[in-house]
Design a protein around this motif. Sequence first.
Motif, PDB file in Angstrom:
ATOM      1  N   MET A   1       4.439  13.716   3.974  1.00 16.06           N
ATOM      2  CA  MET A   1       4.202  12.280   3.965  1.00 16.06           C
ATOM      3  C   MET A   1       5.127  11.626   2.949  1.00 16.06           C
ATOM      4  SD  MET A   1       0.642  10.318   3.228  1.00 16.06           S
ATOM      5  CE  MET A   1       0.266   9.225   4.550  1.00 16.06           C
ATOM      6  N   ASN A   2       5.656  10.470   3.296  1.00 19.84           N
ATOM      7  CA  ASN A   2       6.547   9.742   2.392  1.00 19.84           C
ATOM      8  C   ASN A   2       5.777   9.201   1.207  1.00 19.84           C
ATOM      9  OD1 ASN A   2       8.643  10.163   4.125  1.00 19.84           O
ATOM     10  ND2 ASN A   2       8.532   8.167   5.082  1.00 19.84           N
ATOM     11  N   LYS A   3       6.424   9.249   0.061  1.00 19.35           N
ATOM     12  CA  LYS A   3       5.829   8.653  -1.131  1.00 19.35           C
ATOM     13  C   LYS A   3       5.812   7.137  -0.950  1.00 19.35           C
ATOM     14  CE  LYS A   3       6.452   8.260  -6.074  1.00 19.35           C
ATOM     15  NZ  LYS A   3       7.303   8.529  -7.224  1.00 19.35           N
ATOM     16  N   LYS A   4       4.708   6.520  -1.293  1.00 25.28           N
ATOM     17  CA  LYS A   4       4.570   5.075  -1.163  1.00 25.28           C
ATOM     18  C   LYS A   4       4.907   4.412  -2.489  1.00 25.28           C
ATOM     19  CE  LYS A   4       2.925   5.628   2.949  1.00 25.28           C
ATOM     20  NZ  LYS A   4       3.759   5.549   4.076  1.00 25.28           N
ATOM     21  N   ASN A   5       5.598   3.296  -2.420  1.00 29.58           N
ATOM     22  CA  ASN A   5       5.938   2.506  -3.587  1.00 29.58           C
ATOM     23  C   ASN A   5       5.410   1.094  -3.398  1.00 29.58           C
ATOM     24  OD1 ASN A   5       7.706   4.299  -5.227  1.00 29.58           O
ATOM     25  ND2 ASN A   5       8.863   4.347  -3.319  1.00 29.58           N
TER      26      ASN A   5
ATOM     27  N   THR B   1      11.588  -3.442   8.008  1.00 30.85           N
ATOM     28  CA  THR B   1      12.244  -2.353   8.736  1.00 30.85           C
ATOM     29  C   THR B   1      13.127  -2.893   9.842  1.00 30.85           C
ATOM     30  OG1 THR B   1      10.383  -0.894   8.257  1.00 30.85           O
ATOM     31  CG2 THR B   1      11.841  -0.220  10.037  1.00 30.85           C
TER      32      THR B   1
END
Length: 86
Positions: free
Chosen positions: A1-5, A39
């Motif tokens: 899972m992508n790290k959320k910022n 996006t």
Amino acid sequence: MNKKNVLTIRIPEDLKDRLEKTASTQGVSLNQFALYAFTRGINDIETSNFFKQRISGKTKESIEAGFKKVMKKIGTKGKLPDWDRI
């Protein structure tokens, strides 16, 4: 899972209102819609830059000649419908 910022931005109130209305009509959260809009915007810019790089230094005539060469390879395989004519 992508790290959320977390990204905090300042936008005009009318733009925020428009984002909220559009998110609501789409049935998604403001965050989901903003992520989609970012996006989509980035993809549009990247696509534009890709094509600008591909045609850099080429003349309109050479681009058209390349297009015609590819279209000749594809052929028509029958009559084209009226809506698909240039």
